[in-house]
Design an enzyme around this catalytic site. Structure first.
Site, mmCIF file in Angstrom:
data_model
loop_
_atom_site.group_PDB
_atom_site.id
_atom_site.type_symbol
_atom_site.label_atom_id
_atom_site.label_comp_id
_atom_site.label_asym_id
_atom_site.label_seq_id
_atom_site.Cartn_x
_atom_site.Cartn_y
_atom_site.Cartn_z
ATOM 1 N N GLN A 292 10.753 2.138 -5.791
ATOM 2 C CA GLN A 292 9.398 2.145 -5.082
ATOM 3 C C GLN A 292 8.763 0.683 -5.106
ATOM 4 O O GLN A 292 8.837 0.052 -6.037
ATOM 5 C CB GLN A 292 8.307 3.222 -5.393
ATOM 6 C CG GLN A 292 8.979 4.804 -5.338
ATOM 7 C CD GLN A 292 9.111 5.060 -3.752
ATOM 8 O OE1 GLN A 292 10.267 4.429 -3.117
ATOM 9 N NE2 GLN A 292 8.405 6.091 -3.554
ATOM 10 N N HIS A 293 8.042 0.357 -3.842
ATOM 11 C CA HIS A 293 7.495 -1.060 -3.955
ATOM 12 C C HIS A 293 6.473 -1.318 -5.018
ATOM 13 O O HIS A 293 6.558 -2.347 -5.837
ATOM 14 C CB HIS A 293 7.069 -1.365 -2.444
ATOM 15 C CG HIS A 293 8.214 -1.278 -1.566
ATOM 16 N ND1 HIS A 293 8.088 -0.992 -0.297
ATOM 17 C CD2 HIS A 293 9.536 -1.416 -1.830
ATOM 18 C CE1 HIS A 293 9.348 -1.291 0.237
ATOM 19 N NE2 HIS A 293 10.226 -1.364 -0.597
ATOM 20 N N GLU B 94 5.702 20.137 -6.763
ATOM 21 C CA GLU B 94 6.238 18.905 -6.150
ATOM 22 C C GLU B 94 6.462 19.340 -4.777
ATOM 23 O O GLU B 94 6.462 20.485 -4.241
ATOM 24 C CB GLU B 94 7.292 18.133 -6.571
ATOM 25 C CG GLU B 94 6.683 17.506 -8.022
ATOM 26 C CD GLU B 94 7.905 16.812 -8.822
ATOM 27 O OE1 GLU B 94 8.843 16.237 -8.200
ATOM 28 O OE2 GLU B 94 7.790 16.603 -9.992
ATOM 29 N N TRP C 71 0.896 -1.092 0.042
ATOM 30 C CA TRP C 71 -0.062 -0.104 0.149
ATOM 31 C C TRP C 71 0.745 1.137 -0.026
ATOM 32 O O TRP C 71 1.712 1.472 0.932
ATOM 33 C CB TRP C 71 -0.974 0.076 1.249
ATOM 34 C CG TRP C 71 -1.923 -0.928 1.322
ATOM 35 C CD1 TRP C 71 -2.255 -2.133 0.408
ATOM 36 C CD2 TRP C 71 -2.998 -1.124 2.367
ATOM 37 N NE1 TRP C 71 -3.294 -2.853 0.891
ATOM 38 C CE2 TRP C 71 -3.749 -2.425 1.899
ATOM 39 C CE3 TRP C 71 -3.394 -0.446 3.454
ATOM 40 C CZ2 TRP C 71 -4.783 -2.741 2.569
ATOM 41 C CZ3 TRP C 71 -4.664 -0.660 4.046
ATOM 42 C CH2 TRP C 71 -5.342 -1.810 3.742
ATOM 43 N N ARG D 56 1.351 9.667 -6.797
ATOM 44 C CA ARG D 56 0.283 10.740 -7.418
ATOM 45 C C ARG D 56 -0.208 10.070 -8.758
ATOM 46 O O ARG D 56 0.540 9.078 -9.351
ATOM 47 C CB ARG D 56 1.029 11.877 -7.737
ATOM 48 C CG ARG D 56 2.069 11.639 -9.091
ATOM 49 C CD ARG D 56 2.967 12.951 -8.900
ATOM 50 N NE ARG D 56 3.448 13.064 -10.381
ATOM 51 C CZ ARG D 56 4.406 14.193 -10.615
ATOM 52 N NH1 ARG D 56 5.000 14.993 -9.574
ATOM 53 N NH2 ARG D 56 4.754 14.297 -11.878
ATOM 54 N N ALA E 113 0.937 4.290 4.319
ATOM 55 C CA ALA E 113 1.359 4.200 2.898
ATOM 56 C C ALA E 113 2.183 5.211 2.446
ATOM 57 O O ALA E 113 2.915 4.796 1.472
ATOM 58 C CB ALA E 113 -0.071 4.446 2.140
ATOM 59 N N GLU F 115 2.306 -3.289 4.250
ATOM 60 C CA GLU F 115 1.937 -2.013 4.852
ATOM 61 C C GLU F 115 0.528 -2.601 5.583
ATOM 62 O O GLU F 115 0.627 -2.259 6.988
ATOM 63 C CB GLU F 115 1.580 -0.867 4.071
ATOM 64 C CG GLU F 115 2.810 -0.388 3.740
ATOM 65 C CD GLU F 115 3.745 -0.974 2.567
ATOM 66 O OE1 GLU F 115 3.167 -1.612 1.629
ATOM 67 O OE2 GLU F 115 4.885 -0.392 2.295
HETATM 68 C C1 LIG Z 1 1.515 13.211 0.145
HETATM 69 C C2 LIG Z 1 2.425 12.291 -0.419
HETATM 70 C C3 LIG Z 1 2.598 12.264 -1.517
HETATM 71 C C4 LIG Z 1 3.579 11.279 -2.112
HETATM 72 N N1 LIG Z 1 3.620 11.242 -3.526
HETATM 73 C C5 LIG Z 1 4.422 10.388 -4.207
HETATM 74 C C6 LIG Z 1 4.601 10.247 -5.446
HETATM 75 O O1 LIG Z 1 4.120 10.825 -6.278
HETATM 76 N N2 LIG Z 1 5.304 9.257 -5.988
HETATM 77 C C7 LIG Z 1 6.360 8.595 -5.029
HETATM 78 O O2 LIG Z 1 7.293 7.557 -5.633
HETATM 79 N N3 LIG Z 1 6.368 8.632 -3.838
HETATM 80 C C8 LIG Z 1 5.145 9.591 -3.292
HETATM 81 N N4 LIG Z 1 5.191 9.668 -2.079
HETATM 82 C C9 LIG Z 1 6.088 9.002 -1.104
HETATM 83 C C10 LIG Z 1 5.707 7.391 -1.216
HETATM 84 O O3 LIG Z 1 4.582 7.250 -0.758
HETATM 85 C C11 LIG Z 1 6.850 6.931 -0.028
HETATM 86 O O4 LIG Z 1 7.990 6.732 -0.411
HETATM 87 C C12 LIG Z 1 6.370 5.426 0.374
HETATM 88 O O5 LIG Z 1 7.597 4.853 0.894
HETATM 89 C C13 LIG Z 1 6.400 4.568 -0.946
HETATM 90 O O6 LIG Z 1 5.982 3.058 -0.480
HETATM 91 P P1 LIG Z 1 6.913 2.030 -0.629
HETATM 92 O O7 LIG Z 1 7.895 2.435 0.316
HETATM 93 O O8 LIG Z 1 6.196 0.963 -0.209
HETATM 94 O O9 LIG Z 1 7.450 2.126 -2.015
HETATM 95 C C14 LIG Z 1 4.259 10.702 -1.339
HETATM 96 C C15 LIG Z 1 4.166 10.667 -0.185
HETATM 97 C C16 LIG Z 1 3.093 11.604 0.613
HETATM 98 C C17 LIG Z 1 2.907 11.592 2.164
HETATM 99 MN MN LIG Z 2 6.216 -0.643 0.996
#
Ligand SMILES: Cc1cc2nc3c(=O)[nH]c(=O)nc-3n(C[C@H](O)[C@H](O)[C@H](O)COP(=O)(O)O)c2cc1C
Ligand SMILES: [Mn+2]
Length: 497
Positions: A189-190, A280, A168, A172, A221, A231
């Site tokens: 990213q996952h 961003e 989870w 964007r 998340a 998650e």
């Molecule tokens: C409001 C908000 C917006 C985000 N937008 C993005 C995004 O567009 N792309 C992205 O890769 N991470 C984005 N993130 C960060 C990821 O959610 C974060 O790195 C998370 O750890 C990703 O999940 P994962 O570790 O399971 O891959 C955002 C975080 C927040 C709080």
């Molecule tokens: Mn993860």
């Protein structure tokens, strides 16, 4: 209603904000085309109460938008309260308690979600031809953006093909048309890792996107937990009870039963479309978009009068700082302690737009290590920049534990007065660079590395358990008894506060 209900259900969360006078219901008609976002930016930048937009021009009747769901408050005594409420923590919560709560769940036993047959998110269903995302109040967030964004405070749900790993994650999502979305799925990213597993099998990735999830779920998340950690199970550990999930209509994924809106479908195997630009987290807007994966939508389910929460990214503090920065801090603290480093606290100062992490070093333990600034920086760089969490935030500022690293004025003071220009700045050009870091140049981006640094703000004496000089301040420059006397006589002196 307990505080924990606010962590479990967005509507309880909003009721609690209302009770605290931290919610403004906007009942005049507003336009999802820039007007809502402009109001949200005012709210972040002036630290005002969260806006709930009840009347949105041309949108599905009854549909609503929530702005600044984890924005900061003006009153410093409760400035983190909206963020803290995501975890069911009290209004006066400080960063140290937030980080501690998040880390405790890492040590607790994961609790898998409870699968239930039905839930509020199934109150309305759009299937097949009925699917039309343009009926929802999808906002245009900044005038330079490449499109409207439905996903800025929602999370992707994907599962590894073997069923062992549920991911989870917030990412964007831009509206392409009524049945099509686009957004990044970075390979680090996952979501990108799991998509790659499906691609290896020649299949599109079954996918869902959750809006208006339980506040604790959206926070997690946005947390860089290690790979292969699910998650939803971690959220159970955080809440001490299982989340309730229902099955999607058109694929086998499970989603929170009380979410406001769930979008279902698949991430296409290889179709791409122009996505962005979008203002961003670092506070800048790029000129052009990029080709990103296409998401095909096969169903939408939603609650009565659904609420779409949004983050209007830009200069701090918005949710990329308050949620992402806080979750990163908790994870890197865990990682560095696991690596045996004497780090007491980690904090991504919101003012630094998730571009630096400050570490507080236990100077007593540091002295026992008999190390040097360079060797300490190397050890930190190794444990931090090669980790899933640390990789995201390129600058690390290392200070002694006499500094409260959650107070930006103390961090700035240490940075200005303790880091020696020739001896304390350590770049790590070969460590992987996070591509969204705004100062990376074309060569860095092509190489996938660069832009990382550790700044040491420990005096040489602190490596020997001593301090170079004592601090000149109220707390350090007067005997305790005199400090107390001054405080006791404060009003007598003629000050009213
Ligand atoms: C409001 C908000 C917006 C985000 N937008 C993005 C995004 O567009 N792309 C992205 O890769 N991470 C984005 N993130 C960060 C990821 O959610 C974060 O790195 C998370 O750890 C990703 O999940 P994962 O570790 O399971 O891959 C955002 C975080 C927040 C709080
Ligand atoms: Mn993860």
């Amino acid at each position: 209603m307990s505080l924990r209900d606010s962590a479990l259900d967005l509507r309880c969360f909003l009721q609690e904000l209302k009770r605290r006078d931290d919610l403004t219901e906007v009942n005049v008609e507003v336009d999802a085309d820039l007007e809502i976002a402009a109001i949200c930016r005012q709210v972040y930048e002036k630290r005002l109460s969260a806006p709930l937009f009840n009347q949105i021009k041309d949108a599905l009747p009854g549909s609503r938008v929530l702005g600044a769901p984890a924005g900061m408050l003006r009153d410093s005594a409760v400035e983190y309260s909206r963020l803290a409420l995501h975890f069911g923590l009290p209004a006066e919560t400080r960063p140290q308690q937030l980080v501690q709560t998040i880390r405790q769940a890492m040590k607790a036993t994961p609790i898998k979600p409870r699968q239930v047959a039905n839930g509020p998110v199934k109150q309305h269903r759009w299937l097949g031809d009925e699917v039309d995302l343009t009926r929802l109040p999808v906002p245009m967030l900044h005038q330079q953006d490449g499109g409207r964004y439905i996903g800025t405070y929602g999370f992707h749900v994907v599962q590894s093909p073997d069923g062992n790993w549920d991911s989870w994650s917030i990412g964007r999502l831009m509206l392409v048309d009524g049945k099509t979305l686009a957004g990044p799925t970075f390979p680090t990213q996952h979501i990108g890792m799991i998509r790659e597993m499906w691609t290896q099998q020649g299949k599109a990735t079954p996918w869902a996107f959750v809006l208006g999830a339980p506040p604790a779920a959206i926070a997690v998340a946005g947390m860089p937990l290690p790979a292969f950690v699910s998650e939803p199970d971690y959220i159970g550990a955080l809440l001490g009870e299982p989340l309730e999930v229902v099955q999607a209509e058109t694929n086998a994924l499970w989603v929170p039963a009380n979410a406001e809106i769930v979008i279902e479908g698949e991430i296409s195997l290889e179709e791409t479309v122009m996505e962005g630009p979008m203002g961003e987290y670092h506070g800048y807007q790029r000129d052009t978009g990029k080709l990103q994966p296409v998401f095909h939508v096969t169903a939408v389910t939603f609650r009565e009068r659904p609420i779409l929460p949004i983050c209007v990214a830009g200069v701090p503090a918005e949710e990329n700082h308050t949620i992402w920065g806080t979750m990163i801090a908790a994870q890197v603290l865990e990682d560095l302690q696991q690596a045996g480093l004497p780090v007491e606290m980690a904090w991504c100062s919101y003012e630094a737009a998730s571009c630096w992490t400050v570490l507080a070093i236990n100077t007593q333990k540091l002295a026992e290590m008999r190390t040097s600034a360079k060797a300490l920086a190397d050890q930190i760089a190794h444990a931090y920049f090669d980790s899933h969490a640390g990789y995201l935030v390129p600058k690390v500022i290392v200070v002694g534990d006499d500094i409260d690293i959650t107070r930006i004025e103390e961090v700035v003071w240490a940075l200005a007065t303790r880091a020696h220009p020739q001896h304390d700045y350590f770049p790590y050009p070969d460590k992987p660079g996070f591509p969204l870091v705004p100062y990376l140049n074309a060569a860095d981006l092509a190489a996938g590395k660069g832009g990382n640094m550790v700044i040491n703000c420990l005096y040489p004496e602190q490596f020997e358990g001593k301090m170079r000089a004592s601090t000149a301040s109220f707390a350090h420059s007067y005997p305790d008894a005199l400090q107390q006397q001054v405080l006791d006589r404060w009003q007598e002196y003629g000050f009213n506060r």
